[in-house]
Design a protein around this motif. Structure first.
Motif, PDB file in Angstrom:
ATOM      1  N   ALA A  92      62.675 -10.054 -29.474  1.00 23.73           N
ATOM      2  CA  ALA A  92      62.893  -8.721 -29.076  1.00 23.73           C
ATOM      3  C   ALA A  92      61.696  -8.147 -29.301  1.00 23.73           C
ATOM      4  O   ALA A  92      61.352  -7.092 -28.829  1.00 23.73           O
ATOM      5  N   GLY A  93      60.909  -8.137 -30.722  1.00 24.99           N
ATOM      6  CA  GLY A  93      59.545  -7.522 -30.892  1.00 24.99           C
ATOM      7  C   GLY A  93      58.475  -7.792 -29.706  1.00 24.99           C
ATOM      8  O   GLY A  93      57.977  -7.000 -29.372  1.00 24.99           O
ATOM      9  N   VAL A  94      58.340  -9.161 -29.301  1.00 27.49           N
ATOM     10  CA  VAL A  94      57.402  -9.457 -28.440  1.00 27.49           C
ATOM     11  C   VAL A  94      57.881  -8.892 -27.106  1.00 27.49           C
ATOM     12  O   VAL A  94      56.844  -8.267 -26.434  1.00 27.49           O
ATOM     13  N   SER A  95      59.022  -8.989 -26.725  1.00 24.17           N
ATOM     14  CA  SER A  95      59.246  -8.383 -25.349  1.00 24.17           C
ATOM     15  C   SER A  95      59.107  -6.559 -25.300  1.00 24.17           C
ATOM     16  O   SER A  95      58.733  -5.970 -24.345  1.00 24.17           O
ATOM     17  N   ALA A  96      59.322  -6.095 -26.545  1.00 20.71           N
ATOM     18  CA  ALA A  96      59.079  -4.398 -26.814  1.00 20.71           C
ATOM     19  C   ALA A  96      57.461  -4.419 -26.568  1.00 20.71           C
ATOM     20  O   ALA A  96      57.063  -3.408 -25.719  1.00 20.71           O
ATOM     21  N   ALA A  97      56.811  -5.133 -27.188  1.00 19.46           N
ATOM     22  CA  ALA A  97      55.471  -4.931 -27.189  1.00 19.46           C
ATOM     23  C   ALA A  97      54.927  -5.333 -25.809  1.00 19.46           C
ATOM     24  O   ALA A  97      53.894  -4.696 -25.334  1.00 19.46           O
ATOM     25  N   ILE A  98      55.377  -6.007 -25.008  1.00 19.60           N
ATOM     26  CA  ILE A  98      55.070  -6.457 -23.443  1.00 19.60           C
ATOM     27  C   ILE A  98      55.220  -5.145 -22.812  1.00 19.60           C
ATOM     28  O   ILE A  98      54.397  -4.726 -22.016  1.00 19.60           O
ATOM     29  N   ARG A  99      56.385  -4.556 -23.066  1.00 21.25           N
ATOM     30  CA  ARG A  99      56.895  -3.051 -22.401  1.00 21.25           C
ATOM     31  C   ARG A  99      56.064  -2.109 -22.875  1.00 21.25           C
ATOM     32  O   ARG A  99      56.242  -0.985 -22.317  1.00 21.25           O
ATOM     33  N   GLY A 100      55.285  -2.231 -23.897  1.00 21.22           N
ATOM     34  CA  GLY A 100      54.487  -1.038 -24.297  1.00 21.22           C
ATOM     35  C   GLY A 100      54.768  -0.391 -25.214  1.00 21.22           C
ATOM     36  O   GLY A 100      54.641   0.750 -25.584  1.00 21.22           O
ATOM     37  N   LYS A 101      56.093  -0.671 -25.914  1.00 22.52           N
ATOM     38  CA  LYS A 101      56.992   0.037 -26.967  1.00 22.52           C
ATOM     39  C   LYS A 101      56.502  -0.653 -28.227  1.00 22.52           C
ATOM     40  O   LYS A 101      55.990  -1.740 -28.286  1.00 22.52           O
ATOM     41  N   HIS A 102      56.734   0.235 -29.299  1.00 19.76           N
ATOM     42  CA  HIS A 102      56.724  -0.353 -30.926  1.00 19.76           C
ATOM     43  C   HIS A 102      57.560  -1.412 -30.956  1.00 19.76           C
ATOM     44  O   HIS A 102      58.804  -1.406 -30.766  1.00 19.76           O
TER      45      HIS A 102
END
Length: 80
Positions: free
Chosen positions: A6-16
């Protein structure tokens, strides 16, 4: 594993990445652990201000004691 994804996918989307990782980690916990987590957070929120006041009182007492020691040592020094 889920929280990392979940953290990696949020980082890919440009979110924290912190909050999705935390949410996924909490989702994977058992009900008993979730209840203990909520009770612990409630205790921290309720006792936090009390502990802050106690810390401030302790610092004031320490400052007063140090001031009294310095004044006493100055008085002893002037007697010589």
């Amino acid at each position: 594993m889920q929280s990392g994804l979940a953290g990696v996918s949020a980082a890919i989307r440009g979110k924290h990445p912190l909050w999705p990782a935390v949410k996924a980690a909490v989702t994977g916990l058992s009900v008993k652990v979730k209840v203990l987590l909520v009770v612990g957070l409630a205790l921290v929120l309720l006792l936090g201000p009390v502990l802050l006041v106690l810390l401030l009182l302790f610092l004031i007492v320490v400052a007063v004691i140090r001031t009294m020691r310095v004044r006493r040592s100055e008085e002893l020094f002037t007697l010589w």
